[in-house]
Design an enzyme around this catalytic site. Structure first.
Site, PDB file in Angstrom:
ATOM      1  N   HIS A  69      -3.830  -5.723   1.306  1.00 41.20           N
ATOM      2  CA  HIS A  69      -3.557  -5.992   2.715  1.00 41.20           C
ATOM      3  C   HIS A  69      -4.062  -7.392   3.066  1.00 41.20           C
ATOM      4  O   HIS A  69      -5.002  -7.903   2.464  1.00 41.20           O
ATOM      5  CB  HIS A  69      -4.269  -4.980   3.611  1.00 41.20           C
ATOM      6  N   CYS A 110       0.841  -1.203   0.000  1.00 41.54           N
ATOM      7  CA  CYS A 110       0.000   0.000   0.000  1.00 41.54           C
ATOM      8  C   CYS A 110       0.876   1.254   0.000  1.00 41.54           C
ATOM      9  O   CYS A 110       1.554   1.536  -0.980  1.00 41.54           O
ATOM     10  CB  CYS A 110      -0.965  -0.042   1.181  1.00 41.54           C
TER      11      CYS A 110
END
Length: 482
Positions: A428, A331
């Site tokens: 994630h 991310c």
């Protein structure tokens, strides 16, 4: 509305764990239970099936209750972006960015959302176990409070006050809390419990009686230290580096950014005895013997990238790269690996452009639309199935994106360098997938332990519930809710 609230004498006294254990205990008794936290402050968030985000701790509590996470379980989520400013998420969606002094003005609006979510949750479940935030004794924040006594009094919910004996001074914690509360708030507290006791609990019998005498509150028990608590996802970055370490042959180093987010991505690595995880904190160098360096997520990517440079980690990463080491960015960490991060609207701090590390041929443009989604994919290099979630602002493109990290329905994710040693992904939670984790580390020449990570979480929650049943008067706690 059948509900009971666990408030604490301070932050990090174990409220989240207590609520998770009580939710699991209620579920094992056949009670239709749900967790609820009116206001949470955390950058460790989870994505719900309906597409909103809540605090990670409430997602764990939902799992303990046998439920899918829902935005009503944590209607207000504060995600710190700087020492004074934060993103405000209401019922799963980004509302605004606010400075600390401006947040008070939002509270009337936020209380309405909190009560709306609580009413909806209460109508669907037999019992709601509520978690407070920080300390019940924050009388300076009592006006307009939606997190602790303000909410408890508004909804007339009985409160149990939890004190943490491991940090010392638990008698003063609890007796002092009563001393500073006003009469209405004192009356809302039905009792207390002692958490995280090490040793023989009988040694605290006199102290336990003293608290009861001084406060007039009944005690619900003394909870000994629960050794497997570290295996559950933590809510706060303050817990980084406090988990047991293993001496596995394959060394993973992870950068501990000040505004780190979703750091539980690395929990499956930390818990594998064949791997060795080191959290690299400020002022320390990236270990020269690291096989893989992970740049985790960040709530303020450009600021954490500047922090990275201030530590000299950019030099360490370049040396690691020259030695043939692998690098993975997740991310915000993925965005840092590129050539530049452009933020024309100041969504991630001041308006401007920050030069990236240049380890991937990509660029990121910050946009106001936040992507929140549960994602099923496959890892392109190995074909292994991946399930995770996306929670980010910014669009990333560039030549290395033609070698994607993962393939999702309708689009590709991430990028990989030409030699395959530098990788980035917006996903994630991907290491929770046992098959992917095995394939990923095998591709780096490492063997990991077998065994289901997600099954282990369930087993720990079962053990936690039994731990609380043994040491607390759980019957009395649930009776109190009625």
């Amino acid at each position: 509305m059948p509900a009971v609230m666990i408030q604490g004498t301070g932050s990090n006294v174990g409220k989240s764990l207590l609520v998770a254990g009580l939710c699991r205990a209620a579920r094992k008794r056949g009670i239709n239970v749900a967790p609820f936290k009116p206001q949470n402050m955390s950058n460790n968030a989870a994505v719900c099936p309906e597409g909103g985000e809540i605090g990670r701790a409430q997602a764990v509590q939902a799992e303990a209750a046998g439920l899918a996470p829902h935005v009503d379980m944590n209607p207000v989520l504060i995600k710190p972006e700087s020492s004074t400013g934060a993103q405000i998420v209401v019922q799963g969606a980004r509302l605004t960015r606010a400075e600390a002094q401006d947040y008070q003005g939002l509270k009337p609006r936020l209380l309405a959302a909190v009560q709306d979510s609580f009413a909806r949750l209460s109508a669907q479940h037999d019992l709601v176990i509520v978690e407070g935030a920080g300390s019940a004794a924050e009388v300076n924040l009592r006006k307009g409070d939606i997190a602790n006594m303000g909410f408890a009094c508004a909804e007339n919910i009985p409160v149990i006050l939890a004190g943490d004996i491991d940090r010392g001074g638990v008698i003063a914690q609890i007796v002092g809390t009563k001393a500073v509360l006003d009469d209405q708030d004192r009356a809302q507290i039905a009792g207390f419990l002692i958490n995280r006791f090490r040793g023989d609990p009988r040694l605290f019998d006199e102290g336990y009686r003293y608290i009861a005498e001084q406060t007039g509150w009944r005690g619900f028990g003394v909870v000994p230290w629960f050794g497997d608590a570290w295996k559950l996802p933590a809510e706060d970055g303050v817990d980084l580096g406090k988990t047991p370490t293993h001496d596995g042959a394959f060394h993973v180093a992870a950068l501990a950014f000040p505004r780190i987010s979703n750091f539980d991505d690395l929990d499956p690595i930390a818990q594998d005895p064949k791997l060795r995880l080191t959290w690299v904190e400020a002022g320390r160098v990236i270990p020269a013997d690291a096989d893989l360096v992970i740049l985790p997520g960040s709530k303020s990517t450009r600021a954490d990238l500047e922090f990275l440079r201030a530590q000299g980690w950019d030099v360490d990463l370049a040396a690691h790269r020259r030695r043939g080491g692998a690098i993975l960015g997740l991310c915000g960490g993925y965005q840092m690996l590129g050539r530049r991060i452009s933020d024309p609207e100041g969504l991630d701090g001041a308006v401007g452009v920050t030069e990236g590390l240049g380890l991937l041929e990509i660029e990121t443009l910050m946009r106001p639309q936040k992507r929140l989604a549960l994602s099923a994919a496959h890892h392109v290099p190995t074909g292994a199935a991946v399930s995770g979630y996306e929670i980010h602002m910014g669009e990333t493109s560039g030549p290395d994106c033609t070698r994607p990290f993962a393939a999702l329905a309708g689009h590709n994710d991430g990028a990989i360098s030409a030699d395959g040693r530098v990788m980035g992904s917006y996903l994630h939670g991907l290491f929770q997938e046992d098959g992917f984790r095995t394939a990923f580390f095998a591709g780096l020449g490492a063997e990991i332990s077998t065994g289901g990570y997600r099954a282990q979480i369930g087993a720990v929650l079962d053990d936690l519930a039994q731990h609380l049943e043994t040491h607390l008067d759980v019957d009395a706690i649930f009776d109190l809710a009625r």
